[in-house]
Design an enzyme around this catalytic site. Sequence first.
Site, PDB file in Angstrom:
ATOM      1  N   GLY A  74       0.819  -1.203   0.000  1.00 57.56           N
ATOM      2  CA  GLY A  74       0.000   0.000   0.000  1.00 57.56           C
ATOM      3  C   GLY A  74       0.855   1.255   0.000  1.00 57.56           C
ATOM      4  N   GLY A 122       0.831  -5.489   0.638  1.00 54.44           N
ATOM      5  CA  GLY A 122      -0.371  -5.511  -0.178  1.00 54.44           C
ATOM      6  C   GLY A 122      -0.188  -6.171  -1.526  1.00 54.44           C
ATOM      7  N   GLU A 145       5.798  -5.350   7.369  1.00 54.54           N
ATOM      8  CA  GLU A 145       4.953  -4.436   8.143  1.00 54.54           C
ATOM      9  C   GLU A 145       5.445  -4.195   9.567  1.00 54.54           C
ATOM     10  OE1 GLU A 145       2.460  -6.249   4.913  1.00 54.54           O
ATOM     11  OE2 GLU A 145       3.939  -6.975   6.355  1.00 54.54           O
ATOM     12  N   ASP A 153      -0.691  -8.161   7.248  1.00 56.33           N
ATOM     13  CA  ASP A 153      -2.141  -8.229   7.057  1.00 56.33           C
ATOM     14  C   ASP A 153      -2.469  -8.912   5.731  1.00 56.33           C
ATOM     15  OD1 ASP A 153      -1.074  -6.096   5.625  1.00 56.33           O
ATOM     16  OD2 ASP A 153      -2.839  -4.830   5.859  1.00 56.33           O
TER      17      ASP A 153
END
Length: 229
Positions: A74, A122, A145, A153
């Site tokens: 992201g 992502g 992350e 995630d």
Amino acid sequence: ERPPSARHAMERAVLVARHGRVLSCTLNRPRSLNALTLEMVRELRGVLGAFATDAHCRVLVLRGAGGKAFCAGGDMKALAQDARAGGALARSFFAEEYNLNAAIAELDRPQVSVWDGIVMGGGAGLSVHGRFRVATERTLFAMPEGAIGFFPDVGASRFLNDLPGNAGTYLALSGARIGASDACALGLATHFVPASRVGVGELEDALANCATESEVDARLRDLAAGAQP
């Protein structure tokens, strides 16, 4: 000066084209390593929805522009800037990104993601939940992350736990970067094909007449013939 059509293509963050039975989708933010924005997530969701009901296209190819990255995750810079200004972009971005990941996992047609370069965060979410992930000699995979105080995630609690041994725990806690050999050995990548064989148009042409997962798998194996990560 570039012709208008070329300028328009350069400005668009998601490019879509048809090649026989293949719908080819390119993330087109190479200067940002194809990092995802909310607008890209929404456009990809629309592409996925159209593909799922398309009577002709049976295979989705997802790739990144620029030769350096599939997708670096992201666009955290934009999210951080918005948060400092008191905005709520992150809430919308993550909710819609996770819904996109779920839609990819539920897709009943083969998706082929071309991991030619960086695949992080992502970018993994866009691809690991699909059927095929093609690594090249330039693949660099990580879930980094933790370095920014976040957690892996995009469904990582599932796909990292599916890895053999403690490899998933190691990747989650360390943010370690792995190449094509390890990605293939762990099952993160399903095939290894040299970058020279998966260029824009070349892979799509090879898959143009495929309609089933077994046909796609066979063509990818043909492209991989003799190559080792």
